[in-house]
Design an enzyme around this catalytic site. Structure first.
Site, PDB file in Angstrom:
ATOM      1  N   ASP A   8       0.866  -1.173   0.000  1.00 46.24           N
ATOM      2  CA  ASP A   8       0.000   0.000   0.000  1.00 46.24           C
ATOM      3  C   ASP A   8       0.913   1.238   0.000  1.00 46.24           C
ATOM      4  O   ASP A   8       2.111   1.126   0.320  1.00 46.24           O
ATOM      5  CB  ASP A   8      -0.870  -0.048   1.261  1.00 46.24           C
ATOM      6  N   ASP A  10      -0.243   5.088   0.899  1.00 44.99           N
ATOM      7  CA  ASP A  10      -0.506   6.119   1.914  1.00 44.99           C
ATOM      8  C   ASP A  10      -0.537   5.510   3.308  1.00 44.99           C
ATOM      9  O   ASP A  10      -1.353   4.633   3.601  1.00 44.99           O
ATOM     10  CB  ASP A  10      -1.826   6.826   1.600  1.00 44.99           C
ATOM     11  N   GLY A  51     -10.153   7.869  -1.296  1.00 45.42           N
ATOM     12  CA  GLY A  51     -10.180   8.677  -2.520  1.00 45.42           C
ATOM     13  C   GLY A  51     -10.312  10.147  -2.164  1.00 45.42           C
ATOM     14  O   GLY A  51     -11.237  10.540  -1.444  1.00 45.42           O
ATOM     15  N   HIS A  81      -9.080  18.879  -6.170  1.00 44.69           N
ATOM     16  CA  HIS A  81      -8.287  17.648  -6.158  1.00 44.69           C
ATOM     17  C   HIS A  81      -7.057  17.785  -7.055  1.00 44.69           C
ATOM     18  O   HIS A  81      -5.950  17.362  -6.694  1.00 44.69           O
ATOM     19  CB  HIS A  81      -9.167  16.469  -6.592  1.00 44.69           C
TER      20      HIS A  81
HETATM   21  C1  XBP Z   1      -5.307   6.368   0.298  1.00 45.54           C
HETATM   22  C2  XBP Z   1      -6.439   7.156  -0.189  1.00 45.54           C
HETATM   23  C3  XBP Z   1      -6.178   8.316  -1.034  1.00 45.54           C
HETATM   24  C4  XBP Z   1      -5.302   9.408  -0.427  1.00 45.54           C
HETATM   25  C5  XBP Z   1      -5.335  10.648  -1.243  1.00 45.54           C
HETATM   26  O1  XBP Z   1      -5.486   5.008   0.053  1.00 45.54           O
HETATM   27  O2  XBP Z   1      -7.563   6.873   0.099  1.00 45.54           O
HETATM   28  O3  XBP Z   1      -7.405   8.872  -1.336  1.00 45.54           O
HETATM   29  O4  XBP Z   1      -5.779   9.738   0.855  1.00 45.54           O
HETATM   30  O5  XBP Z   1      -5.002  10.411  -2.570  1.00 45.54           O
HETATM   31  P1  XBP Z   1      -4.268   3.964   0.100  1.00 45.54           P
HETATM   32  P2  XBP Z   1      -5.924  10.910  -3.779  1.00 45.54           P
HETATM   33  O6  XBP Z   1      -3.761   3.947   1.540  1.00 45.54           O
HETATM   34  O7  XBP Z   1      -4.899   2.684  -0.306  1.00 45.54           O
HETATM   35  O8  XBP Z   1      -3.219   4.412  -0.860  1.00 45.54           O
HETATM   36  O9  XBP Z   1      -6.279  12.313  -3.471  1.00 45.54           O
HETATM   37  O10 XBP Z   1      -5.069  10.775  -4.994  1.00 45.54           O
HETATM   38  O11 XBP Z   1      -7.148  10.021  -3.810  1.00 45.54           O
HETATM   39 MG    MG Z   2      -2.883   3.167   3.523  1.00 45.73          MG
END
Ligand code: XBP
Ligand code: MG
Length: 259
Positions: A8, A10, A51, A81
């Site tokens: 993953d 983030d 997202g 965004h």
């Molecule tokens: C992370 C998310 C993302 C980020 C922001 O999911 O949900 O929406 O917070 O990125 P993961 P975007 O941990 O699965 O990567 O603004 O590009 O959506």
């Molecule tokens: Mg994550």
């Protein structure tokens, strides 16, 4: 045997939410003269929505100054965004987002042992390109056998779609793979695809735990206090340790997370 490690992004590769996306969202609000800002605590609540665009739209339901109609809200969310992702890239470029401890070393382990590495995220591809390019240099893409981002899997975690796409790209079955996640939604997504999960707790997700968690700890670079415990004397959570936990997938060792 582990044939691929699926990361993953983030919260797992780096603390991108607290130190990256949140800061960037607030800069985007300022850019467009939007009258609200997100506190660190409010952002923690909003992370239940995966997202960034979806998160903005969800929050607008609670903002009195938000535009009235659905089309106007969608347009504002899209502009915010886009600007947010530009700010995020600048934060990464300025060195504001380090890899979490032990992540780089584990990716090196994989290269040395011919284990494929994949990225499975619901974030925008531009964010992943910025982060990985900053840390692995211009040739970063060659290190990753599969790269699944928001546009590749529109049904976001906890839906397993992103993991299903990754398994197809890797041409591997779930039992050959191990996922590393920080959030309950990520854990659920990988589990629903039949993939075992190692949880590294993050700032916003300090309690992630549940059936299918093979091990949980604070960071790959901090071998103390993992559940189940890492091998005595380990300097970090390395590929050999992950393989030991993975081999217990059908008979998990007793631990708080195993159900
Ligand atoms: C992370 C998310 C993302 C980020 C922001 O999911 O949900 O929406 O917070 O990125 P993961 P975007 O941990 O699965 O990567 O603004 O590009 O959506
Ligand atoms: Mg994550």
């Amino acid at each position: 045997m582990i044939r691929a490690l699926l990361f993953d992004v983030d919260g797992t590769l780096a603390e991108t939410e607290r130190d990256g996306h949140l800061v960037a969202f607030n800069r985007a609000f300022a850019d467009l003269g939007v009258p609200w800002r997100w506190s660190a605590a409010r952002y923690g609540e909003l992370l239940k929505v995966t997202g960034g665009r979806e998160r903005l739209l969800f929050d607008m339901q609670a903002q009195r100054e938000a535009p009235a109609g659905a089309a106007a809200r969608a347009a504002l969310a899209a502009r915010l965004h886009g600007l947010k992702n530009e700010h995020y890239a600048r934060i990464v470029e300025a060195g504001g987002l380090a890899l979490r401890p032990g992540v780089g070393e584990l990716i090196e382990d994989c290269a040395a042992n011919h284990v494929a590495v994949a990225v499975v995220t619901t974030t925008s591809r531009s964010n992943v390109e910025a982060l990985l390019g900053r840390h692995f240099g211009p040739q970063w893409r060659a290190r990753f056998a599969a790269l699944v981002c928001a546009a590749d899997a529109p049904r976001k975690k906890p839906d397993p779609e992103a993991y299903h796409v990754a398994l197809r790209q890797l041409r591997l079955g779930a039992p050959d793979c191990l996922a590393i996640e920080d959030s309950p939604a990520g854990l659920a997504a990988a589990r629903a695809a039949g993939i075992g999960v190692i949880v590294t707790r993050s700032h916003y997700f300090p309690d992630t735990c549940g059936p299918g968690t093979l091990a949980v700890g604070d960071a790959l670079g901090e071998p103390a206090a993992w559940d189940p415990p890492a091998a005595p004397g380990a300097a970090r959570i390395d590929l050999a340790q992950l393989a030991r936990w993975h081999s217990a997938i059908n008979a998990p060792v007793a631990s708080a997370c195993h159900g």
